[in-house]
Design a protein around this motif. Sequence first.
Motif: not given
Length: 277
Positions: A68, A72-73, A77-78, A81
């Motif tokens: 993850v 997660t680019k 959002e990282l 997430t």
Amino acid sequence: MMKKQLIMEKALELFAEKGFEATSVQQITEHCGISKGAFYLSFKSKDELILALIDYFMMQFTSDIDYVVKNTKNDDELLYTFYYTIFNSFSKHADFAKILIKEQMRSFNEEFLIKGRTYDQAMDDIILSMVERLYGDEVKQTKHDVMYCVKGFMKTYSELFLFYDLPLDLHLLAKSLVEKTNVLASHITIPFISTELIQLRYQPLNGEATKEQILEILEQNIQEIEESIEKESLVLLKQQILEPTLSPALVKGLLENIRTHPHCKWSTYALRNYFKL
């Protein structure tokens, strides 16, 4: 179902009810409906079974979180997430998490403690890489303190899942912890945990898996898995370690082929670090 898998699943039910120490091999075999001889063909002892359970769950957990963080680019959002994945995993594997939290303070087995610390170090490395990516120079002096705060959130809030029968909104929890983490990262000014302190803590451990250890893990996976795209990918990845010929994009594709297989979680994590992907 493979016999080893059956024993592990049934033993987990008993461990969740009675704890490690209070559960005997006799009780495990009766619960599985097998003989003691069949048990000892799969595991040399109850301690070996316990260590296999720890490996099975912690390999999956650590590998999933590592995936993850690395894939997660969107930085925005990282963190969400990360927290959502953590607590979703806790809720899915609540029985095992309860056992681990209850038992990890009991020094019943030195190898148990070493394994726990090894996975703990791996999680530290994953969280630290995320903190450095998200906050950069802003936390240059305090990044280890931020990392420990994130671990504190993980441990404290997981208790709501594990020891209290409360209705929990994972989405709200993840959002709330993102806000708390951002506030701490922005306002911590007095570092306590230094790089030197971290190095002293890790000193007794071996760190990342060696080339030889990874090859041994891969060979074990290859022997265990039936003919499949995962097995073919493992063979190619092993060959890539011995004689590199593939591009990083192809190696990443091979890792993607194996990453969801339950027997390949630790292999995927170790290989991602080995190939720096």
